[in-house]
Write a protein that holds these residues in place. Structure first.
Motif, mmCIF file in Angstrom:
data_model
loop_
_atom_site.group_PDB
_atom_site.id
_atom_site.type_symbol
_atom_site.label_atom_id
_atom_site.label_comp_id
_atom_site.label_asym_id
_atom_site.label_seq_id
_atom_site.Cartn_x
_atom_site.Cartn_y
_atom_site.Cartn_z
ATOM 1 N N HIS A 141 2.324 8.095 -0.216
ATOM 2 C CA HIS A 141 0.999 7.790 0.528
ATOM 3 C C HIS A 141 1.000 6.216 1.007
ATOM 4 O O HIS A 141 1.814 5.570 0.647
ATOM 5 C CB HIS A 141 -0.031 7.732 -0.375
ATOM 6 C CG HIS A 141 -0.239 9.119 -0.983
ATOM 7 N ND1 HIS A 141 -1.329 10.085 -0.340
ATOM 8 C CD2 HIS A 141 0.256 9.940 -1.931
ATOM 9 C CE1 HIS A 141 -1.298 11.018 -1.045
ATOM 10 N NE2 HIS A 141 -0.538 11.107 -1.903
ATOM 11 N N LEU A 142 0.076 6.053 1.987
ATOM 12 C CA LEU A 142 -0.194 4.670 2.380
ATOM 13 C C LEU A 142 -1.405 4.230 2.317
ATOM 14 O O LEU A 142 -2.400 5.112 3.033
ATOM 15 C CB LEU A 142 0.493 4.323 3.840
ATOM 16 C CG LEU A 142 0.182 3.060 4.473
ATOM 17 C CD1 LEU A 142 0.877 2.034 3.492
ATOM 18 C CD2 LEU A 142 0.758 2.956 5.958
ATOM 19 N N PHE A 143 -1.819 3.127 1.410
ATOM 20 C CA PHE A 143 -3.171 2.770 1.475
ATOM 21 C C PHE A 143 -3.482 1.400 1.866
ATOM 22 O O PHE A 143 -2.389 0.902 2.306
ATOM 23 C CB PHE A 143 -3.794 2.608 0.041
ATOM 24 C CG PHE A 143 -3.902 4.265 -0.742
ATOM 25 C CD1 PHE A 143 -4.952 4.953 -0.232
ATOM 26 C CD2 PHE A 143 -2.617 4.667 -1.516
ATOM 27 C CE1 PHE A 143 -4.716 6.153 -0.727
ATOM 28 C CE2 PHE A 143 -2.699 6.097 -1.903
ATOM 29 C CZ PHE A 143 -3.612 6.946 -1.607
ATOM 30 N N TRP A 144 -4.639 0.895 2.219
ATOM 31 C CA TRP A 144 -4.842 -0.447 2.955
ATOM 32 C C TRP A 144 -5.821 -1.189 2.058
ATOM 33 O O TRP A 144 -6.578 -1.900 2.962
ATOM 34 C CB TRP A 144 -5.116 -0.035 4.285
ATOM 35 C CG TRP A 144 -6.101 0.869 4.563
ATOM 36 C CD1 TRP A 144 -7.602 0.860 4.249
ATOM 37 C CD2 TRP A 144 -5.927 2.302 4.698
ATOM 38 N NE1 TRP A 144 -8.080 2.201 4.203
ATOM 39 C CE2 TRP A 144 -7.154 3.128 4.462
ATOM 40 C CE3 TRP A 144 -4.737 3.129 4.994
ATOM 41 C CZ2 TRP A 144 -7.384 4.245 4.958
ATOM 42 C CZ3 TRP A 144 -5.017 4.404 5.317
ATOM 43 C CH2 TRP A 144 -6.025 5.007 5.375
ATOM 44 N N TYR A 145 -5.470 -1.182 0.986
ATOM 45 C CA TYR A 145 -6.671 -2.186 -0.081
ATOM 46 C C TYR A 145 -5.968 -3.406 -0.462
ATOM 47 O O TYR A 145 -4.868 -3.743 -0.142
ATOM 48 C CB TYR A 145 -7.130 -1.400 -1.021
ATOM 49 C CG TYR A 145 -7.945 0.080 -0.258
ATOM 50 C CD1 TYR A 145 -9.069 -0.183 0.496
ATOM 51 C CD2 TYR A 145 -7.544 1.357 -0.562
ATOM 52 C CE1 TYR A 145 -9.487 1.047 0.960
ATOM 53 C CE2 TYR A 145 -7.663 2.578 0.187
ATOM 54 C CZ TYR A 145 -8.870 2.334 1.053
ATOM 55 O OH TYR A 145 -9.459 3.464 1.640
ATOM 56 N N GLY B 217 0.832 -1.143 0.069
ATOM 57 C CA GLY B 217 -0.155 0.100 -0.063
ATOM 58 C C GLY B 217 1.038 1.271 -0.046
ATOM 59 O O GLY B 217 0.288 2.283 0.008
ATOM 60 N N THR B 218 2.196 1.348 0.281
ATOM 61 C CA THR B 218 3.165 2.237 0.244
ATOM 62 C C THR B 218 3.290 2.787 -1.510
ATOM 63 O O THR B 218 3.543 1.751 -2.166
ATOM 64 C CB THR B 218 4.632 2.037 0.682
ATOM 65 O OG1 THR B 218 4.417 1.220 2.034
ATOM 66 C CG2 THR B 218 5.493 2.958 0.744
ATOM 67 N N ILE B 219 3.060 4.062 -1.517
ATOM 68 C CA ILE B 219 3.559 4.648 -2.947
ATOM 69 C C ILE B 219 4.200 5.735 -2.645
ATOM 70 O O ILE B 219 3.824 6.807 -2.028
ATOM 71 C CB ILE B 219 2.219 4.884 -3.776
ATOM 72 C CG1 ILE B 219 2.628 5.650 -4.980
ATOM 73 C CG2 ILE B 219 1.397 5.518 -2.889
ATOM 74 C CD1 ILE B 219 2.478 4.586 -6.200
ATOM 75 N N TRP B 220 5.351 5.908 -3.519
ATOM 76 C CA TRP B 220 5.867 7.195 -3.733
ATOM 77 C C TRP B 220 5.513 7.777 -5.236
ATOM 78 O O TRP B 220 5.509 7.091 -6.202
ATOM 79 C CB TRP B 220 7.562 7.025 -3.964
ATOM 80 C CG TRP B 220 7.977 7.096 -2.310
ATOM 81 C CD1 TRP B 220 8.524 6.149 -1.574
ATOM 82 C CD2 TRP B 220 8.321 8.517 -1.504
ATOM 83 N NE1 TRP B 220 8.814 6.681 -0.308
ATOM 84 C CE2 TRP B 220 8.719 7.761 -0.285
ATOM 85 C CE3 TRP B 220 8.106 9.803 -1.850
ATOM 86 C CZ2 TRP B 220 9.174 8.866 0.497
ATOM 87 C CZ3 TRP B 220 8.377 10.631 -0.781
ATOM 88 C CH2 TRP B 220 8.947 10.191 0.210
ATOM 89 N N ILE B 221 5.076 9.083 -5.233
ATOM 90 C CA ILE B 221 4.726 9.763 -6.689
ATOM 91 C C ILE B 221 5.761 10.896 -6.791
ATOM 92 O O ILE B 221 5.965 11.635 -5.827
ATOM 93 C CB ILE B 221 3.320 10.276 -6.369
ATOM 94 C CG1 ILE B 221 2.637 9.050 -5.992
ATOM 95 C CG2 ILE B 221 2.781 10.882 -7.562
ATOM 96 C CD1 ILE B 221 1.279 9.429 -5.629
ATOM 97 N N ALA B 222 6.094 11.179 -8.092
ATOM 98 C CA ALA B 222 6.933 12.150 -8.317
ATOM 99 C C ALA B 222 6.159 12.912 -9.469
ATOM 100 O O ALA B 222 5.885 12.183 -10.349
ATOM 101 C CB ALA B 222 8.316 11.917 -8.595
ATOM 102 N N VAL B 223 6.208 14.350 -9.659
ATOM 103 C CA VAL B 223 5.753 15.145 -10.923
ATOM 104 C C VAL B 223 6.999 15.957 -11.280
ATOM 105 O O VAL B 223 7.240 16.936 -10.354
ATOM 106 C CB VAL B 223 4.423 15.735 -10.492
ATOM 107 C CG1 VAL B 223 4.191 16.670 -12.199
ATOM 108 C CG2 VAL B 223 3.423 14.857 -10.428
ATOM 109 N N ALA B 224 7.516 15.816 -12.338
ATOM 110 C CA ALA B 224 8.665 16.651 -12.845
ATOM 111 C C ALA B 224 8.150 17.654 -13.917
ATOM 112 O O ALA B 224 7.460 17.385 -14.719
ATOM 113 C CB ALA B 224 9.664 15.800 -13.391
#
Lengths: 413, 413
Positions: A385-389, A368-375
């Motif tokens: 973010h951390l989601f739990w699905y 559920g862990t995600i790293w996002i980047a916008v360049a």
């Protein structure tokens, strides 16, 4: 005016097919001012269809029926409609000709199943179906309109759009019902509701609010009901303005416009371009962006870098960074965004790296862990973010979070 | 045993939300041998919920209810259940504690809406919900079981899986109903039905067949009903064997297994890898492949080459070929497959180039045209297809056709 939707088919009841027709029909009928007060799904057996039809008597002005009109033997709706309306099947020459033309165009031979498609209850009016072999059928009985249509969504939509909706619009002028949907992202339902307690208490009597959460997005639906459409328009507009003042940073669109639609509009206006570099989202963000017609104006392409080798060799992420920080890290997702933007030569790039599950989680970086980047020319921004699905829902949430960050960067000055 | 599903919420009736819960519940209950004979959706008003509950009396052994349990003011199911079952709301200490713990874990403050979640009808048994703040509620009344659950799919599924299905399985031993789904691709419904006329006529009385078309795939569903599960298993197995003899080239899987699942299994067995080079499908094929848990074992990555520059610069498609034949051509899609396979170093690659629409079609290459290529050590194969749907459906059909060609190449000797 009250309407009921009746969908027929074992596949709906045993869960092999999700009933998407009812939602589409419900939205269209609401727009015309009908109160869709019930949706019912039943088996394609004579007994169950007859019971469902009988249950509508005296309750609905309009009953829309889908399903059970296919060419195969599990479909018995037509005969049952004859029994209910006390009529019988006759071959309709026009429908027969149409089926023949259609089969010819697709280079298929006519068979007995196709011919049976042209048998129509005598008392009904035929609604042409240019998308398939089963026509729609319009019955009127003791003040109620019944329309039977095939269950295949694009055929049903064709018949509705070409025949049913125009005629209903023409014949019924009704009490006005107006919906406005304000799309919010970034705050869970209970907290949003708390924030809007005062707003809700102050709503005028003709307006109702509903909270519709889905995939992290909460639609606020305002519904106004009354005689005078103009007054309702004005009243609902006032409330919408209030919402924009109260929660500007949460509202990203109106009227069901998705993030990908909003982003598409912004990029078109600004004549800017976008690409994606996706790991855990596996092409979902690209797919959302390209679901928009005309997206080739701003969407250039993507690198789905599932394997670390692809991150290193195609996106030029330094292998040392993957070793040191792991693929799911701020450092790597930044490099992915940078690499994709350089490779695909776009104004913006959005990159994701995370763990969709069910396997691959660790104590430090759970599923559920995600790293996002916008360049972009404005620099690189990142979010964790951390989601739990489950896997599919996590991928969905990851993608929504990425598109939200992208939108924020596009509108940032 | 008869079961009914009741879903509550205005959003279902005005078409803002597609009811996916019913399909899931229907599938699970069928597996336990319940006959789900009706699915009903109604407004979240007291009157409509009460009417729907009353309609179940004497007809169902089991009524599963979803929706209307959220923390916001549009949700009134709980109070209406109290009225129907002649009981009243009391604060449940255990639920209150659970809600508090959950809010703490997510770092949200408790508010009045959250606290209301802990009010439960006195006569029901509480079913713990670890995924959200609204618990499930189990009522028994005059021989019928009623279970009320939140409408959020992953919360409903949690309560069903943890509590409801195990208890139902335990309490009911029923007439056996067995389904077998044979998944076919490559022939339209009416022609397939004609081909299987004799098969259908020869079916033993305990077995029914249904044709369930969707996105170019036709599921043949065989349903066997009777007392002795063993006999049914044997009888249905015989029929399945007959089908495999009659239409071997059309059957690609069983029991809802999608192309991406089948391909995943094959690649895992063979320890082979795959990548995609997508133009018109915009990441849809990558997304399907990565929707499978564990796909990182065989799926390496993709290049979505929407823009011709990306085809030329990243996939090394010769610009002269694009000029000469156009991007939607056998020559270019071959080069895309070749380029991706070399760049991403995989055993297989699948490439697509086509026109999803609604714009971009020409007389030669109308909207719906797609060229597909699969490259591997066995060489490059290509296929051209023409579909006639809207943008989203075309992309869907394109992707299915590509996965079918890919599967054929993987199993080819």
């Amino acid at each position: 005016m009250k309407a009921e939707i009746l969908t027929i088919g074992d596949e709906l009841l045993i869960g092999q097919t999700i009933d998407t027709n009812s939602a589409w029909i419900g939205a269209e009928l609401s727009r015309l001012g009908f109160d869709v007060y019930r949706i019912v799904s039943v088996h394609d057996t004579r007994k169950d269809i007859l019971e469902a039809l009988s249950n509508t008597v005296g309750k609905s002005d309009l009953v829309l029926i889908t399903g059970g009109l296919g060419p195969t033997s599990d479909d018995i709706t037509k005969q049952t409609l004859c029994d209910f309306f006390n009529t019988h099947l006759v071959v309709n020459a026009e429908v027969l000709k149409m089926v023949e033309t259609m089969m010819k165009r697709r280079n298929f031979p006519m068979n007995e199943n196709n011919r049976r498609q042209a048998e129509i209850p005598e008392s009904c009016r035929v609604l042409k179906n240019e998308r398939g072999t089963a026509p729609g059928m319009w019955f009127e009985n003791k003040g109620t309109i019944f329309v039977s249509m095939p269950g295949v969504p694009h055929e049903m939509k064709y018949i509705m759009t070409e025949h049913v909706l125009p005629e209903l619009g023409h014949r019924f002028t009704s009490q006005a019902i107006i919906h406005r949907n304000i799309m919010t992202y970034g705050m869970p339902e209970a907290r949003l509701a708390e924030l809007l307690t005062g707003f809700e208490a102050d709503l005028p009597p003709e307006i109702r609010i509903a909270y519709l959460p889905g995939s992290g997005i909460i639609k606020l639906r305002l519904t106004a009901t009354g005689q005078e459409k103009k007054l309702l328009d004005k009243s609902i507009e006032e409330q919408v303005k209030k919402l924009y003042k109260m929660i500007p940073e949460l509202i990203f669109s109106e009227n069901e416009d998705s993030f990908e639609m909003v982003i598409g509009k912004l990029l078109k206006e600004k004549k800017q371009t976008i690409c994606t570099a996706e790991s855990c989202t596996g092409g979902r963000i690209a797919q959302l962006l390209t679901s928009i017609s005309g997206s080739s104006a701003y969407y250039k392409g993507s690198v789905i870098a599932y394997d670390n080798k692809v991150k290193i060799e195609v996106l030029k992420v330094p292998g040392t960074k993957i070793e040191k920080y792991g693929a799911v890290s701020e450092e790597v997702v930044e490099e992915m965004a940078k690499g994709a933007r350089e490779l695909l030569k776009t104004d913006y790039s959005v990159a994701t790296s995370g763990i969709a599950g069910p396997d691959g989680g660790t104590e430090d970086k759970p599923v559920g862990t995600i790293w996002i980047a916008v360049a972009s020319v404005k620099g690189i921004v990142t979010e964790k973010h951390l989601f739990w699905y489950d896997r599919i829902s996590n991928i969905d949430r990851f993608s929504t979070a990425a598109l939200s960050l992208l939108r924020n960067q596009i509108i940032r000055r």
